[in-house]
Each structure stands twice: as C-alpha cells, then as structure tokens.
Design a protein around this motif. Structure first.
Motif, PDB file in Angstrom:
ATOM      1  N   LYS A  56       0.864  -1.182   0.000  1.00 11.96           N
ATOM      2  CA  LYS A  56       0.000   0.000   0.000  1.00 11.96           C
ATOM      3  C   LYS A  56       0.901   1.231   0.000  1.00 11.96           C
ATOM      4  O   LYS A  56       1.805   1.349   0.788  1.00 11.96           O
ATOM      5  CB  LYS A  56      -0.909  -0.006   1.218  1.00 11.96           C
ATOM      6  N   GLY A  57       0.692   2.103  -0.937  1.00 17.15           N
ATOM      7  CA  GLY A  57       1.544   3.275  -1.086  1.00 17.15           C
ATOM      8  C   GLY A  57       2.718   3.047  -2.023  1.00 17.15           C
ATOM      9  O   GLY A  57       3.452   3.975  -2.347  1.00 17.15           O
ATOM     10  N   GLU A  58       2.916   1.791  -2.466  1.00 14.62           N
ATOM     11  CA  GLU A  58       4.029   1.464  -3.365  1.00 14.62           C
ATOM     12  C   GLU A  58       3.612   1.424  -4.828  1.00 14.62           C
ATOM     13  O   GLU A  58       4.432   1.237  -5.698  1.00 14.62           O
ATOM     14  CB  GLU A  58       4.650   0.111  -2.987  1.00 14.62           C
ATOM     15  N   PHE A  59       2.300   1.572  -5.082  1.00 15.59           N
ATOM     16  CA  PHE A  59       1.876   1.537  -6.475  1.00 15.59           C
ATOM     17  C   PHE A  59       1.257   2.861  -6.889  1.00 15.59           C
ATOM     18  O   PHE A  59       0.773   3.626  -6.071  1.00 15.59           O
ATOM     19  CB  PHE A  59       0.927   0.369  -6.767  1.00 15.59           C
ATOM     20  N   SER A  60       1.327   3.114  -8.175  1.00 17.74           N
ATOM     21  CA  SER A  60       0.702   4.285  -8.772  1.00 17.74           C
ATOM     22  C   SER A  60      -0.604   3.854  -9.422  1.00 17.74           C
ATOM     23  O   SER A  60      -0.779   2.698  -9.792  1.00 17.74           O
ATOM     24  CB  SER A  60       1.611   4.909  -9.835  1.00 17.74           C
ATOM     25  N   ASP A  61      -1.493   4.803  -9.574  1.00 19.98           N
ATOM     26  CA  ASP A  61      -2.810   4.567 -10.141  1.00 19.98           C
ATOM     27  C   ASP A  61      -2.896   5.320 -11.463  1.00 19.98           C
ATOM     28  O   ASP A  61      -2.737   6.536 -11.502  1.00 19.98           O
ATOM     29  CB  ASP A  61      -3.866   5.076  -9.160  1.00 19.98           C
TER      30      ASP A  61
END
Length: 135
Positions: A56-61
C-alpha cells in the motif's frame, strides 16, 4: 467450480497480494489502448476475493478515458499487478488480476480455460473485436 488461493507480486516484490479464483472459468484480453500496449492478460474477481498483502503506497494509479478503471503498477519496477473499478456490465465492483504476476500457477490452468476477448477500443466491452490475433 474449483476455487484456489494464489499469491502474486510485482517483479521487485514490494507489492504482493492474495487472490481466490477458479482458473477454469477463464481469462480475458482486451484491445483497448492500455491493454494492447501492455499485453495485459487478466482475470476478473470480486473485490472480496482479492487481498493486498503488502505495498500500500508502493503503487501508482493510472486512469484514462472514462476514468472508471484504476490500473495499478509498482512505482519501483513498473509491473502492473492489478486494477479495480465498477462496471455494471461486469456485475458491478471488480478487481482485474494480471495473470503474469500470479506465482506458482500452472500456465495450463489458464490456457485450457476460455479466453474472452473484449473490444474495449470501441467501448464495445461485451463483444469480441474483429481482429484479435495480436492480443
């Protein structure tokens, strides 16, 4: 129906997840501008069948066009692990899992299942595109 629990991750391992799915139910490929460029081969599950284990917080959307789908990819290695959205034609809320990121799955489990092709390029999601050999 034979549901199994699988784990998956991005290439660097910062994002990991668990998903419950039945591989015999098939998978899908789409000709929209995103899926065709990334060669995304996915399967759709209900949100309760997907659990993010880490990252969580390690991927971009990434969103485009109608902004109804979220395409998630790792900020570090760039691998797209999953996406989510809400489309009535898909039964409402869904998670799309990138099969290339599922660990320990026998390729035959999906190869032997049906592959549904979607004409996302023309917003004709429930029908196959005329040409699908490149997908």
């Amino acid at each position: 129906m034979s549901t199994k629990t699988y784990k998956g991750s991005c290439h660097c391992g910062k994002i990991s997840y668990q998903v419950e799915m039945d591989a015999s139910q098939g998978s899908g490929r789409c000709n929209c501008s995103y899926c065709s460029r990334t060669r995304y081969w996915g399967t759709i599950v209900k949100p309760e069948a997907f659990k993010l284990l880490s990252g969580k917080g390690e991927f971009s959307d990434y969103q485009f066009n109608t902004m109804t789908g979220h395409h998630y990819f790792c900020k570090t290695c760039g691998v797209a692990t999953h996406g989510e959205g809400y489309l009535e034609v898909l039964g409402g809320a869904y998670v799309s899992v990138n099969l290339a990121t599922v660990e320990g799955i026998e390729k035959s489990e999906f190869i032997n299942g049906p592959i549904r092709y979607a004409d996302g390029l023309n917003n004709n999601w429930m029908n196959e595109p005329q040409e699908k050999r490149h997908l």
